[in-house]
Design a protein around this motif. Structure first.
Motif, short mmCIF file in Angstrom:
data_model
loop_
_atom_site.label_atom_id
_atom_site.label_comp_id
_atom_site.label_asym_id
_atom_site.label_seq_id
_atom_site.Cartn_x
_atom_site.Cartn_y
_atom_site.Cartn_z
N TYR A 48 0.81 -1.22 0.00
CA TYR A 48 0.00 0.00 0.00
C TYR A 48 0.85 1.27 0.00
O TYR A 48 0.34 2.36 0.18
CB TYR A 48 -0.90 0.02 1.24
CG TYR A 48 -1.73 -1.23 1.37
CD1 TYR A 48 -2.86 -1.41 0.59
CD2 TYR A 48 -1.36 -2.23 2.26
CE1 TYR A 48 -3.62 -2.57 0.71
CE2 TYR A 48 -2.11 -3.39 2.37
CZ TYR A 48 -3.23 -3.55 1.59
OH TYR A 48 -3.96 -4.69 1.71
N SER A 49 2.17 1.14 -0.17
CA SER A 49 3.04 2.31 -0.06
C SER A 49 4.03 2.38 -1.22
O SER A 49 4.09 1.49 -2.07
CB SER A 49 3.81 2.25 1.26
OG SER A 49 4.82 1.27 1.19
N TYR A 62 4.38 7.42 1.41
CA TYR A 62 2.95 7.36 1.68
C TYR A 62 2.49 5.93 1.87
O TYR A 62 3.10 4.99 1.39
CB TYR A 62 2.13 8.03 0.56
CG TYR A 62 2.27 7.35 -0.78
CD1 TYR A 62 1.52 6.22 -1.09
CD2 TYR A 62 3.13 7.83 -1.74
CE1 TYR A 62 1.63 5.59 -2.31
CE2 TYR A 62 3.25 7.21 -2.97
CZ TYR A 62 2.50 6.10 -3.25
OH TYR A 62 2.62 5.46 -4.45
N ARG A 64 -1.36 4.25 1.41
CA ARG A 64 -2.71 4.59 0.97
C ARG A 64 -3.60 3.36 0.91
O ARG A 64 -3.17 2.30 0.47
CB ARG A 64 -2.67 5.22 -0.42
CG ARG A 64 -2.00 6.55 -0.45
CD ARG A 64 -2.15 7.21 -1.79
NE ARG A 64 -1.54 8.52 -1.77
CZ ARG A 64 -0.87 9.04 -2.78
NH1 ARG A 64 -0.75 8.39 -3.90
NH2 ARG A 64 -0.35 10.24 -2.66
N LYS A 65 -4.83 3.53 1.34
CA LYS A 65 -5.87 2.52 1.24
C LYS A 65 -5.46 1.20 1.89
O LYS A 65 -5.73 0.12 1.38
CB LYS A 65 -6.29 2.29 -0.21
CG LYS A 65 -6.85 3.52 -0.86
CD LYS A 65 -7.28 3.26 -2.27
CE LYS A 65 -7.79 4.53 -2.91
NZ LYS A 65 -8.19 4.35 -4.28
N CYS A 66 -4.80 1.29 3.02
CA CYS A 66 -4.36 0.10 3.75
C CYS A 66 -5.50 -0.44 4.59
O CYS A 66 -6.18 0.30 5.29
CB CYS A 66 -3.17 0.44 4.63
SG CYS A 66 -2.58 -0.97 5.57
N ILE A 67 -5.69 -1.74 4.52
CA ILE A 67 -6.71 -2.40 5.32
C ILE A 67 -6.02 -3.45 6.18
O ILE A 67 -5.32 -4.32 5.68
CB ILE A 67 -7.76 -3.08 4.41
CG1 ILE A 67 -8.45 -2.03 3.56
CG2 ILE A 67 -8.74 -3.88 5.23
CD1 ILE A 67 -9.33 -2.60 2.48
#
Length: 109
Positions: A48-49, A62, A64-67
């Motif tokens: 995610y980075s 960054y 982003r949109k990590c679950i």
């Protein structure tokens, strides 16, 4: 660049729990160690980075949109409760340049 991971558990306020680790980020990315806590976080967040290469980092980092899913916590079973994870980075001169705090609840045995 130095990175520091802290874990806290909420009891009557947040108290240190499980680990407080500081690492040289560039060295840890160049020589990964499967027994190191940074290795697990790197593998969890890297999809995610933009942390897809070793140092130097000349641009923004960054995630982003990590679950976060249950599979990420299978290596470290945690008791039920509320937790806070902080990730801090410094610029190499002991000036902390970023702090990220993640709060999560574990409600499963």
């Amino acid at each position: 660049m130095v990175i520091r991971f802290n874990a806290y558990r909420k009891l009557s306020g947040y108290h240190p729990f499980l680990f407080n680790v500081s690492k040289d980020l560039c060295h840890a990315l160049k020589y990964p160690n499967r027994l190191d806590v940074l290795y697990y976080f790197y593998n969890a967040f890297s999809p995610y980075s933009n942390l897809n290469h070793t140092c130097p980092y000349n641009n923004d980092v960054y995630i982003r949109k990590c679950i976060l899913n249950d599979r990420m916590f299978s290596k470290v079973p945690l008791p039920k409760g509320t937790y806070m994870l902080t990730v801090e980075m410094d610029d190499g001169i002991k000036n902390w340049v970023s702090t990220v705090s993640v709060y999560f609840d574990i409600d499963v045995d």
